[in-house]
Design a protein around this motif. Structure first.
Motif, short mmCIF file in Angstrom:
data_model
loop_
_atom_site.label_atom_id
_atom_site.label_comp_id
_atom_site.label_asym_id
_atom_site.label_seq_id
_atom_site.Cartn_x
_atom_site.Cartn_y
_atom_site.Cartn_z
N ILE A 37 0.58 -0.92 -0.21
CA ILE A 37 -0.14 -0.21 0.40
C ILE A 37 0.53 1.09 -0.08
N GLU A 38 1.92 1.15 1.49
CA GLU A 38 2.84 2.75 1.05
C GLU A 38 3.41 2.53 -0.24
N SER A 40 2.08 1.65 -3.55
CA SER A 40 1.18 2.12 -4.64
C SER A 40 0.34 3.77 -3.71
N PHE A 41 0.82 3.88 -3.12
CA PHE A 41 0.70 6.21 -2.41
C PHE A 41 2.06 6.31 -3.11
N GLU A 42 3.76 6.28 -2.57
CA GLU A 42 4.54 6.61 -2.95
C GLU A 42 4.66 7.05 -4.65
N LYS A 43 4.20 5.69 -5.57
CA LYS A 43 3.83 5.81 -7.38
C LYS A 43 2.49 6.59 -6.97
N GLN A 44 1.78 6.35 -6.79
CA GLN A 44 0.49 8.06 -7.32
C GLN A 44 1.51 9.06 -6.64
N GLU A 45 2.01 9.85 -6.04
CA GLU A 45 2.42 10.86 -5.81
C GLU A 45 2.96 10.52 -6.31
N ASN A 48 1.20 11.87 -9.24
CA ASN A 48 0.72 13.15 -9.05
C ASN A 48 1.37 14.43 -9.69
#
Length: 80
Positions: A37-38, A40-45, A48
């Motif tokens: 999950i972490e 995934s959030f880093e990739k999404q950041e 963005n």
């Protein structure tokens, strides 16, 4: 009687070991899931941020082109 108690103690110890093993496995699975999950959030950041940089670049280029067109239009109008 003591044979039954000894058997129950051995079985209880067996259950405790299995329970600890299952808990350790569950904690490891949760740890892996949270890491995913972490990530995934880093990739999404990063996605963005790249999109934001692109949008700012496009806006800046649009403004520059608009300013250049204004200069050209004013030059042509003043030349007449």
């Amino acid at each position: 009687m003591s044979v039954i108690v000894s058997g129950l103690i051995i079985y209880n110890n067996h259950l405790q070991k299995n329970t600890h093993k299952m808990l350790d496995e569950a904690q490891e699975m949760i740890r892996k899931y949270l890491n995913q999950i972490e990530e995934s959030f880093e990739k999404q950041e990063r996605i963005n941020n790249a999109q934001s940089n692109f949008n700012e670049s496009v806006t800046t280029n649009f403004i520059r082109h608009e300013d250049a067109l204004k200069i050209i239009v004013n030059y042509i109008r003043d030349a007449k």
